[in-house]
Motif scaffolding. Structure first.
Motif, PDB file in Angstrom:
ATOM      1  N   UNK A 145     -13.041  69.044 -30.740  1.00  0.00           N
ATOM      2  CA  UNK A 145     -12.121  68.716 -29.641  1.00  0.00           C
ATOM      3  C   UNK A 145     -11.225  67.527 -30.005  1.00  0.00           C
ATOM      4  N   UNK A 146     -11.668  66.692 -30.954  1.00  0.00           N
ATOM      5  CA  UNK A 146     -10.937  65.468 -31.290  1.00  0.00           C
ATOM      6  C   UNK A 146     -10.209  65.566 -32.626  1.00  0.00           C
ATOM      7  N   UNK A 147     -10.071  66.788 -33.155  1.00  0.00           N
ATOM      8  CA  UNK A 147      -9.425  66.975 -34.455  1.00  0.00           C
ATOM      9  C   UNK A 147      -7.985  66.478 -34.461  1.00  0.00           C
ATOM     10  N   UNK A 148      -7.311  66.545 -33.321  1.00  0.00           N
ATOM     11  CA  UNK A 148      -5.888  66.178 -33.267  1.00  0.00           C
ATOM     12  C   UNK A 148      -5.659  64.684 -33.027  1.00  0.00           C
ATOM     13  N   UNK A 149      -6.747  63.915 -32.956  1.00  0.00           N
ATOM     14  CA  UNK A 149      -6.643  62.494 -32.645  1.00  0.00           C
ATOM     15  C   UNK A 149      -6.838  61.656 -33.910  1.00  0.00           C
ATOM     16  N   UNK A 150      -5.994  60.636 -34.093  1.00  0.00           N
ATOM     17  CA  UNK A 150      -6.121  59.708 -35.214  1.00  0.00           C
ATOM     18  C   UNK A 150      -7.364  58.845 -35.010  1.00  0.00           C
ATOM     19  N   UNK A 151      -8.257  58.853 -35.993  1.00  0.00           N
ATOM     20  CA  UNK A 151      -9.504  58.103 -35.867  1.00  0.00           C
ATOM     21  C   UNK A 151      -9.624  56.991 -36.917  1.00  0.00           C
ATOM     22  N   UNK A 152      -8.523  56.699 -37.624  1.00  0.00           N
ATOM     23  CA  UNK A 152      -8.552  55.626 -38.612  1.00  0.00           C
ATOM     24  C   UNK A 152      -8.481  54.258 -37.926  1.00  0.00           C
ATOM     25  N   UNK A 153      -9.196  53.283 -38.478  1.00  0.00           N
ATOM     26  CA  UNK A 153      -9.184  51.919 -37.937  1.00  0.00           C
ATOM     27  C   UNK A 153      -9.355  51.921 -36.417  1.00  0.00           C
ATOM     28  N   UNK A 154     -10.513  52.324 -35.915  1.00  0.00           N
ATOM     29  CA  UNK A 154     -10.720  52.520 -34.471  1.00  0.00           C
ATOM     30  C   UNK A 154     -10.413  51.278 -33.638  1.00  0.00           C
ATOM     31  N   UNK A 155      -9.778  51.512 -32.482  1.00  0.00           N
ATOM     32  CA  UNK A 155      -9.523  50.425 -31.534  1.00  0.00           C
ATOM     33  C   UNK A 155     -10.156  50.714 -30.170  1.00  0.00           C
ATOM     34  N   UNK A 156     -11.112  51.650 -30.134  1.00  0.00           N
ATOM     35  CA  UNK A 156     -11.890  51.933 -28.938  1.00  0.00           C
ATOM     36  C   UNK A 156     -13.111  52.753 -29.352  1.00  0.00           C
ATOM     37  N   UNK A 157     -14.007  52.971 -28.410  1.00  0.00           N
ATOM     38  CA  UNK A 157     -15.191  53.808 -28.641  1.00  0.00           C
ATOM     39  C   UNK A 157     -15.256  54.875 -27.557  1.00  0.00           C
ATOM     40  N   UNK A 158     -15.567  56.105 -27.972  1.00  0.00           N
ATOM     41  CA  UNK A 158     -15.781  57.209 -27.034  1.00  0.00           C
ATOM     42  C   UNK A 158     -17.215  57.691 -27.210  1.00  0.00           C
ATOM     43  N   UNK A 159     -17.972  57.728 -26.102  1.00  0.00           N
ATOM     44  CA  UNK A 159     -19.331  58.252 -26.167  1.00  0.00           C
ATOM     45  C   UNK A 159     -19.459  59.446 -25.225  1.00  0.00           C
ATOM     46  N   UNK A 160     -20.256  60.418 -25.658  1.00  0.00           N
ATOM     47  CA  UNK A 160     -20.595  61.571 -24.834  1.00  0.00           C
ATOM     48  C   UNK A 160     -22.093  61.769 -24.872  1.00  0.00           C
TER      49      UNK A 160
ATOM     50  N   UNK B  73     -21.561  49.553 -30.942  1.00  0.00           N
ATOM     51  CA  UNK B  73     -21.545  48.174 -30.436  1.00  0.00           C
ATOM     52  C   UNK B  73     -20.708  47.275 -31.343  1.00  0.00           C
ATOM     53  N   UNK B  74     -20.889  47.397 -32.649  1.00  0.00           N
ATOM     54  CA  UNK B  74     -20.179  46.543 -33.595  1.00  0.00           C
ATOM     55  C   UNK B  74     -18.673  46.794 -33.568  1.00  0.00           C
ATOM     56  N   UNK B  75     -18.284  48.054 -33.390  1.00  0.00           N
ATOM     57  CA  UNK B  75     -16.856  48.351 -33.263  1.00  0.00           C
ATOM     58  C   UNK B  75     -16.293  47.651 -32.031  1.00  0.00           C
ATOM     59  N   UNK B  76     -16.984  47.793 -30.905  1.00  0.00           N
ATOM     60  CA  UNK B  76     -16.502  47.199 -29.657  1.00  0.00           C
ATOM     61  C   UNK B  76     -16.463  45.677 -29.725  1.00  0.00           C
ATOM     62  N   UNK B  77     -17.536  45.086 -30.206  1.00  0.00           N
ATOM     63  CA  UNK B  77     -17.637  43.628 -30.196  1.00  0.00           C
ATOM     64  C   UNK B  77     -16.650  43.000 -31.175  1.00  0.00           C
ATOM     65  N   UNK B  78     -16.174  43.796 -32.136  1.00  0.00           N
ATOM     66  CA  UNK B  78     -15.207  43.292 -33.107  1.00  0.00           C
ATOM     67  C   UNK B  78     -13.766  43.400 -32.653  1.00  0.00           C
ATOM     68  N   UNK B  79     -13.536  44.019 -31.490  1.00  0.00           N
ATOM     69  CA  UNK B  79     -12.182  44.163 -30.968  1.00  0.00           C
ATOM     70  C   UNK B  79     -11.811  43.015 -30.046  1.00  0.00           C
ATOM     71  N   UNK B  80     -10.562  42.591 -30.108  1.00  0.00           N
ATOM     72  CA  UNK B  80     -10.093  41.519 -29.234  1.00  0.00           C
ATOM     73  C   UNK B  80     -10.146  41.964 -27.770  1.00  0.00           C
TER      74      UNK B  80
END
Length: 245
Positions: free
Chosen positions: A111-126, A141-148
């Motif tokens: 479902x997410x094939x059309x979305x750019x996933x390089x250098x993430x600036x958010x997290x999606x959980x299902x 957690x580390x992705x989120x905590x590392x974002x401004x």
């Protein structure tokens, strides 16, 4: 929530929205099993003059695979009738320029094939099921905590659902863990989000008072619908039997 206006609501009713897991079928090994009477109920609704849509927080399969599973159980259903969180999330990600780190079940990844996933600036959980390991949660957690400005999207907010062998933790439990650890509030895409319900109403071309939501979850199905101005009806299948004592 009790409603004394039920006798009159049928006059304005033009559409029905059905939850799926716990209403039409119980999930489990082999794709699950249809709840007695549910296949016939769908046939009767389709034969009526009411519009019918299916609204689910299912996030272990993409919509095509999910519909194929329901067809194998005996349901007359098409992809265009099914509304699920992943396509809605993809639209939000593209509109707002987000590049997600995904913590979802493998079956949902297409479902997410059309979305750019390089250098993430958010997290999606299902509902990642066995993918909800310490390692995977800690990576999110580390992705989120590392974002401004950390942003967490959750595909639904349920606490648990019913499988053939009992109850299973849903994505909401893990959403809350990340909210607490990162001191943020997740954006829920799916039930009970008003935006999600409104997208279904828009597809039917109906006003909230013209639609009825039927589900087994008092909060996410019935409560979410009522908060949008729809009627909500809880069935006595699925997780209902597990919470009424």
């Amino acid at each position: 929530m009790a409603d004394t206006d039920w006798p009159g609501c049928g006059k304005s009713l033009k559409g029905v929205i059905l939850d799926m897991c716990g209403v039409l079928y119980d999930s489990g090994e082999g794709g699950g099993v249809a709840i007695p009477g549910s296949i016939e109920a769908v046939k009767k609704l389709k034969a009526s003059d009411l519009q019918l849509r299916f609204c689910t927080n299912e996030t272990q399969l993409n919509r095509e695979a999910f519909v194929d599973k329901l067809k194998s159980l005996g349901f007359d259903i098409s992809v265009s009738e099914v509304f699920s969180p992943a396509p809605a999330a993809v639209a939000v990600l593209k509109e707002r320029g987000f590049r997600p780190h995904l913590l979802v079940y493998d079956g949902l990844l297409p479902e997410f094939d059309s979305v750019d996933k390089t250098n993430p600036n958010c997290v999606v959980i299902g509902d990642a099921a066995e993918k909800f390991t310490y390692q995977n949660l800690n990576e999110a957690f580390r992705v989120l905590i590392g974002l401004e400005k950390p942003v967490l999207f959750s595909l639904g907010g349920g606490r648990y659902y019913k499988e053939g062998d009992g109850l299973a933790l849903d994505v909401g439990a893990y959403m809350k863990a990340l909210e607490y650890a990162c001191d943020l509030k997740a954006e829920v895409v799916g039930k009970p989000s008003p935006t999600f319900f409104q997208s279904v109403l828009n597809d039917m071309g109906l006003q909230p008072h013209e639609a009825l939501m039927i589900g087994d979850d008092l909060v996410n199905d019935v409560g979410g619908a009522q908060n949008c101005g729809m009627k909500g009806l809880q069935v006595r299948t699925g997780k209902y039997r597990w919470v009424m004592f």
